[in-house]
Design a protein around this motif. Sequence first.
Motif, PDB file in Angstrom:
ATOM      1  N   SER A  70       0.829  -1.205   0.109  1.00 30.95           N
ATOM      2  CA  SER A  70      -0.030  -0.151  -0.393  1.00 30.95           C
ATOM      3  C   SER A  70       0.838   1.213  -0.031  1.00 30.95           C
ATOM      4  O   SER A  70       1.676   0.774   0.867  1.00 30.95           O
ATOM      5  CB  SER A  70      -1.020  -0.230   0.857  1.00 30.95           C
ATOM      6  OG  SER A  70      -0.262  -0.006   2.379  1.00 30.95           O
ATOM      7  N   VAL A  71       0.200   2.364  -0.233  1.00 23.75           N
ATOM      8  CA  VAL A  71       1.229   3.647  -0.299  1.00 23.75           C
ATOM      9  C   VAL A  71       0.019   4.420  -0.872  1.00 23.75           C
ATOM     10  O   VAL A  71      -1.256   4.718  -0.987  1.00 23.75           O
ATOM     11  CB  VAL A  71       1.621   3.436  -1.918  1.00 23.75           C
ATOM     12  CG1 VAL A  71       1.132   3.591  -3.162  1.00 23.75           C
ATOM     13  CG2 VAL A  71       2.295   4.961  -2.071  1.00 23.75           C
ATOM     14  N   LEU A  72       0.382   5.878  -0.189  1.00 28.69           N
ATOM     15  CA  LEU A  72      -0.550   6.756   0.375  1.00 28.69           C
ATOM     16  C   LEU A  72      -1.258   7.375  -0.987  1.00 28.69           C
ATOM     17  O   LEU A  72      -0.207   7.509  -2.610  1.00 28.69           O
ATOM     18  CB  LEU A  72       0.105   8.082   1.261  1.00 28.69           C
ATOM     19  CG  LEU A  72       0.347   8.201   2.250  1.00 28.69           C
ATOM     20  CD1 LEU A  72       1.897   8.729   3.352  1.00 28.69           C
ATOM     21  CD2 LEU A  72      -0.467   7.270   3.462  1.00 28.69           C
ATOM     22  N   ARG A  73      -2.564   7.781  -0.517  1.00 25.96           N
ATOM     23  CA  ARG A  73      -3.004   8.136  -2.225  1.00 25.96           C
ATOM     24  C   ARG A  73      -2.759   9.707  -1.322  1.00 25.96           C
ATOM     25  O   ARG A  73      -2.595  10.496  -0.818  1.00 25.96           O
ATOM     26  CB  ARG A  73      -4.778   8.345  -1.940  1.00 25.96           C
ATOM     27  CG  ARG A  73      -4.519   6.458  -2.081  1.00 25.96           C
ATOM     28  CD  ARG A  73      -6.622   6.580  -1.947  1.00 25.96           C
ATOM     29  NE  ARG A  73      -7.358   7.880  -3.176  1.00 25.96           N
ATOM     30  CZ  ARG A  73      -8.661   7.650  -2.978  1.00 25.96           C
ATOM     31  NH1 ARG A  73      -9.200   7.069  -2.515  1.00 25.96           N
ATOM     32  NH2 ARG A  73      -9.361   8.044  -4.196  1.00 25.96           N
ATOM     33  N   HIS A  74      -2.552  10.648  -3.267  1.00 32.96           N
ATOM     34  CA  HIS A  74      -2.918  12.197  -3.042  1.00 32.96           C
ATOM     35  C   HIS A  74      -3.753  12.577  -3.235  1.00 32.96           C
ATOM     36  O   HIS A  74      -4.611  12.781  -4.324  1.00 32.96           O
ATOM     37  CB  HIS A  74      -1.851  12.373  -4.430  1.00 32.96           C
ATOM     38  CG  HIS A  74      -1.622  13.816  -4.060  1.00 32.96           C
ATOM     39  ND1 HIS A  74      -1.203  14.841  -3.298  1.00 32.96           N
ATOM     40  CD2 HIS A  74      -1.939  15.051  -5.364  1.00 32.96           C
ATOM     41  CE1 HIS A  74      -1.071  16.000  -3.091  1.00 32.96           C
ATOM     42  NE2 HIS A  74      -1.317  16.110  -4.846  1.00 32.96           N
TER      43      HIS A  74
END
Length: 574
Positions: free
Chosen positions: A570-574
């Motif tokens: 998972s990776v942070l949304r902008h």
Amino acid sequence: MGIVSLYLVSFVRDTYVANLQASLDKQARFVSDSVSEKGAIIPIAFTEQAEVEFQAFISSIGQITSARVTVIGADGRVIADSLQSPSQLPSQLGRSEVRAVLSQDSASSVGIGSPLDGSFAEEMLYAVVPITSSVGTGGVVGAARVAVPSSQVQPDVNRIIVSIAVAAVLVGLLSVGAGYFLFRHTSRSVRAVAEGANRFAQGDLGHRVAAASSDETQELAVAFNSMADTIRSMLSDMSAESSKLTAMLDTMEDGVMVIEADGRITLMNSAAEWMLGVGAGDAVGARLVEALRDHEIQQVAALSLSSGRLQQAEVELLTQRRFLNAIATPLGGGGTSGILLTLHDLTADRQVENTLREFVTNVSHELRSPLASVKAMVETLDDGALEDGRAARDFLSRINREVDRMNAMVEDLLELSRLESGQQLPSLTPLNLSELVSEVVSEYRDRENGVDFRAFLPQSPAIALGDYGKLRQVLVNLLDNALKNTEAGSVEVSIEAGEGMHFVRVRDTGAGIAHEHLPHVFERFYKVDRARRDGGSGLGLAIVRQIVQAHGGEVRVETEEGRGSTFSFSVLRH
């Protein structure tokens, strides 16, 4: 008053009887003197007329004295009696008191006995005195007996008893009344002191006792108030010390337990609960052998309790997979008052030792093969293969590949070290995650490896916050790992949007991973199939985990042996 009344009743009864007996003795002497004055010589026979007159004389005396008067001859025969005919009465020589008087052994005899006729219907109080002759030598010629029934005495005694009882009741009532008024006078202050003591006992140390009067309870109230102040101050100090001790014990990393001489646990901090996997609510109050099943800790505690000396041992808790250093310290200077058991967690130290040992072993293993290969080829070249230009170029090419392999391994180790230490943090900037996935998948799709690479991207661009180069390295490492485990089949990469996160999944149709290997796949140098020589260093997935965690995400793996694996991060949304 009851005891005094009983004593008075007994005393008055005895005194009354004694006085009555003394009166009977005087009356008997009066009869004796009267008979002597008449000049009667007993037992000379009276004439009939004289006998009648003598009988009447005795009867008159009996009426005057209100008693039974009897004249007895020297031979024991009854001469006259004020109540009965002498002929109806037996000889009185069988009576000891009569014999004593007639034989001159006693000047008089008083006492209690049966009637003259020998019946036992009623006891008599009597007095017997001798009758002496008024002529001649004055010897004993008979005996005079005066008697009254004992029942005649009881009414007088009863009247006296009633008088004493009435007096006792009156005195008792007066005493109760006086005591009641005295009690009313002092009960208010006593109740105030008692109420204050009860409130102290219930924990209300702020209450103060106020005595209602300036009597003895005033001093008691002052003493209670002073005691409450002292106890309150002591409890405040003890509460502060207890709070400090509780805070210190709860923040300690070492486990602390206090065990009494009988083996019961009286204190246990949170660190000990966590290490032993036992709740303090269940352990405190129970015996150590009941709360904890570990034999080594029990043995350390038992040895310290029995010997009164410090005992130390390193124990391994198999259920919690922990290594502990247990130290049992006697309390009270002799071990009889209990022990303090301190538990230091060595698990992290052991894990560091094991990790370092495994790291050295893995690095040695990974470097041994290329170094051995390089050494063999250098020796071959030195033995003459250098003269053969074609063979020399081939060996040099292999040496170059092995050196590149070792260099890549060193670079991976350095990068992993920088990531773990925080020296190389990713630069988070907005990026198009869809373009990154499409670019990397296209590169692998162009290779001729027999594996079909596919990308499933969302319709709108997936914009994330991350380091472009680091996330590209994550995708490359995951695709390399999927390619190594998939000889034929497909590898699919997809992006899904979640709450505040983008999820990237890499699924392959390879052999999958056995479940016993899943907890270790992200460890450095760990290889599921160590027998396969695929050129990998075993650091790729460890680097993936460190990069994803540095981005604030998580990496996971799902697998089904024989049907492939799915790695996702998972990776942070902008």
